[in-house]
Design a protein around this motif. Sequence first.
Motif, PDB file in Angstrom:
ATOM      1  N   PRO A 141       0.775  -1.245   0.000  1.00 33.20           N
ATOM      2  CA  PRO A 141       0.000   0.000   0.000  1.00 33.20           C
ATOM      3  C   PRO A 141       0.803   1.290   0.000  1.00 33.20           C
ATOM      4  O   PRO A 141       0.477   2.228  -0.734  1.00 33.20           O
ATOM      5  N   ALA A 142       1.872   1.372   0.803  1.00 28.42           N
ATOM      6  CA  ALA A 142       2.624   2.628   0.924  1.00 28.42           C
ATOM      7  C   ALA A 142       3.808   2.715  -0.033  1.00 28.42           C
ATOM      8  O   ALA A 142       4.507   3.727  -0.067  1.00 28.42           O
ATOM      9  N   THR A 143       4.048   1.662  -0.821  1.00 25.61           N
ATOM     10  CA  THR A 143       5.182   1.663  -1.752  1.00 25.61           C
ATOM     11  C   THR A 143       4.718   1.240  -3.146  1.00 25.61           C
ATOM     12  O   THR A 143       5.335   0.417  -3.807  1.00 25.61           O
ATOM     13  N   GLN A 144       3.627   1.853  -3.591  1.00 28.48           N
ATOM     14  CA  GLN A 144       3.057   1.518  -4.891  1.00 28.48           C
ATOM     15  C   GLN A 144       3.964   1.902  -6.059  1.00 28.48           C
ATOM     16  O   GLN A 144       3.855   1.341  -7.143  1.00 28.48           O
ATOM     17  N   ASP A 145       4.867   2.851  -5.832  1.00 33.24           N
ATOM     18  CA  ASP A 145       5.756   3.288  -6.917  1.00 33.24           C
ATOM     19  C   ASP A 145       7.060   2.490  -6.967  1.00 33.24           C
ATOM     20  O   ASP A 145       7.909   2.740  -7.821  1.00 33.24           O
ATOM     21  N   LEU A 146       7.221   1.525  -6.076  1.00 33.29           N
ATOM     22  CA  LEU A 146       8.452   0.743  -6.010  1.00 33.29           C
ATOM     23  C   LEU A 146       8.210  -0.641  -6.620  1.00 33.29           C
ATOM     24  O   LEU A 146       7.415  -1.425  -6.088  1.00 33.29           O
ATOM     25  N   PRO A 147       8.902  -0.986  -7.713  1.00 34.10           N
ATOM     26  CA  PRO A 147       8.681  -2.292  -8.345  1.00 34.10           C
ATOM     27  C   PRO A 147       9.062  -3.446  -7.421  1.00 34.10           C
ATOM     28  O   PRO A 147       9.983  -3.335  -6.612  1.00 34.10           O
ATOM     29  N   THR A 148       8.351  -4.553  -7.557  1.00 30.81           N
ATOM     30  CA  THR A 148       8.716  -5.759  -6.824  1.00 30.81           C
ATOM     31  C   THR A 148       9.972  -6.354  -7.445  1.00 30.81           C
ATOM     32  O   THR A 148      10.335  -6.033  -8.587  1.00 30.81           O
ATOM     33  N   LEU A 149      10.631  -7.230  -6.714  1.00 31.04           N
ATOM     34  CA  LEU A 149      11.800  -7.911  -7.274  1.00 31.04           C
ATOM     35  C   LEU A 149      11.391  -8.784  -8.456  1.00 31.04           C
ATOM     36  O   LEU A 149      12.154  -8.912  -9.429  1.00 31.04           O
ATOM     37  N   ALA A 150      10.187  -9.361  -8.393  1.00 27.28           N
ATOM     38  CA  ALA A 150       9.709 -10.183  -9.509  1.00 27.28           C
ATOM     39  C   ALA A 150       9.558  -9.336 -10.766  1.00 27.28           C
ATOM     40  O   ALA A 150       9.902  -9.777 -11.874  1.00 27.28           O
ATOM     41  N   GLU A 151       9.077  -8.115 -10.621  1.00 31.04           N
ATOM     42  CA  GLU A 151       8.955  -7.214 -11.768  1.00 31.04           C
ATOM     43  C   GLU A 151      10.324  -6.844 -12.340  1.00 31.04           C
ATOM     44  O   GLU A 151      10.437  -6.497 -13.514  1.00 31.04           O
ATOM     45  N   GLN A 152      11.347  -6.939 -11.505  1.00 31.08           N
ATOM     46  CA  GLN A 152      12.695  -6.591 -11.940  1.00 31.08           C
ATOM     47  C   GLN A 152      13.506  -7.813 -12.383  1.00 31.08           C
ATOM     48  O   GLN A 152      14.704  -7.702 -12.645  1.00 31.08           O
ATOM     49  N   GLY A 153      12.860  -8.979 -12.450  1.00 28.74           N
ATOM     50  CA  GLY A 153      13.529 -10.139 -13.004  1.00 28.74           C
ATOM     51  C   GLY A 153      13.957 -11.200 -12.018  1.00 28.74           C
ATOM     52  O   GLY A 153      14.485 -12.244 -12.426  1.00 28.74           O
ATOM     53  N   TYR A 154      13.752 -10.945 -10.717  1.00 30.09           N
ATOM     54  CA  TYR A 154      14.110 -11.959  -9.728  1.00 30.09           C
ATOM     55  C   TYR A 154      12.854 -12.386  -8.980  1.00 30.09           C
ATOM     56  O   TYR A 154      12.250 -11.594  -8.254  1.00 30.09           O
ATOM     57  N   LYS A 155      12.448 -13.624  -9.150  1.00 35.23           N
ATOM     58  CA  LYS A 155      11.191 -14.086  -8.581  1.00 35.23           C
ATOM     59  C   LYS A 155      11.340 -14.386  -7.088  1.00 35.23           C
ATOM     60  O   LYS A 155      12.033 -15.318  -6.698  1.00 35.23           O
ATOM     61  N   PHE A 156      10.718 -13.561  -6.289  1.00 31.31           N
ATOM     62  CA  PHE A 156      10.644 -13.796  -4.843  1.00 31.31           C
ATOM     63  C   PHE A 156       9.278 -13.288  -4.404  1.00 31.31           C
ATOM     64  O   PHE A 156       9.123 -12.154  -3.961  1.00 31.31           O
ATOM     65  N   GLU A 157       8.260 -14.136  -4.553  1.00 29.83           N
ATOM     66  CA  GLU A 157       6.882 -13.706  -4.370  1.00 29.83           C
ATOM     67  C   GLU A 157       6.250 -14.194  -3.077  1.00 29.83           C
ATOM     68  O   GLU A 157       5.075 -13.952  -2.827  1.00 29.83           O
ATOM     69  N   ALA A 158       7.010 -14.893  -2.254  1.00 33.14           N
ATOM     70  CA  ALA A 158       6.465 -15.358  -0.974  1.00 33.14           C
ATOM     71  C   ALA A 158       6.206 -14.166  -0.055  1.00 33.14           C
ATOM     72  O   ALA A 158       7.048 -13.279   0.078  1.00 33.14           O
TER      73      ALA A 158
END
Length: 328
Positions: free
Chosen positions: A235-252
């Motif tokens: 919620p508070a970091t909507q402008d920060l891409p996830t690591l998965a979006e950057q090519g490293y899958k860590f979705e847990a």
Amino acid sequence: MNNFPIQRRTVLMSSLLLGAGIKAQANTGDWPSRPIRLVVAGSAGAGGDIFARLIGTPLQKVLGQPVVVEPKPGANGLIACDTVAKAAGDGYTLLFAPSSAILINPVMIAKMPYNTEKDLTPVAQVGAAGILLVANPSTGFKNLADMVAYAKANPGKLSYGSWGNGSSGHLAMEGIKAHYGLDMPHVAYKTLVSEATDIISNNIGVGFMDIASPIPHMRDGRMVGLGQTGSQRWPATQDLPTLAEQGYKFEADGWYGIFAPSGTPQAIVDRLAEEINRVQLSDEVRKRIEGQNMVVPPKRTAKQYADEIKKDAKIWQGLAIAANLKEK
């Protein structure tokens, strides 16, 4: 038309419901009749402390007794967990711990002073989120790729921090290192506050931190967010891409949880679960949880939460084993 039978049935039904409520209260005896101690596996002012107080304050109103929040940092939550695991199962000592302390410690620490599964009873999950990868602005890093490029070009020169051996931050970075073939020494801090101080002071370039405590430092420019773990942007970091979006899958996803010592009466565990769920699903508390960059989990009974922990354990412990995390 005579509606007396309807009125009579209404009175009888009300009596039955009232009786059920009295019976539920009776199952817990006079609990709680004195203050409840909520031991936090983390330092004062860090994420766990923030969320424990966020839940504890409204919880004490519905329980009618003070909920005393007691931060007890160290060893990725081991000290706090051990304290509660060895406490009396009377409903007056509870644990507030991050998922890493519950899920990773058992496979990383060779000689655990307690048995997580046998000595701690799951009560309720509080929040769900990932963790934040942050850097000192002087590094010039803007994202995960910048950090990886520098670390590859400068083996052994970029150290990273986490809040302890076996923390989810430790696990996440070790996974990144293995994936990209990086040489980055790990600095294990006793508390998130100590880690934040060293990143801000540029004593260490980068680190994984919890989802909440770095945000003020990111907003005032003393830290730069490089990415966030988990299944979504929080919620508070909507402008920060996830690591998965950057090519490293860590979705847990990670979480905080409230636990009781084994032997705590089931009626007390069930009432706590019900009240904690009700508190965090209220509009006021839900907005505050989201303001601290987490989301409210689905409502679950204590038994359902215990089942979810077993599922999460397979994921996180598998990652820890794959990364060859061991006690140092």
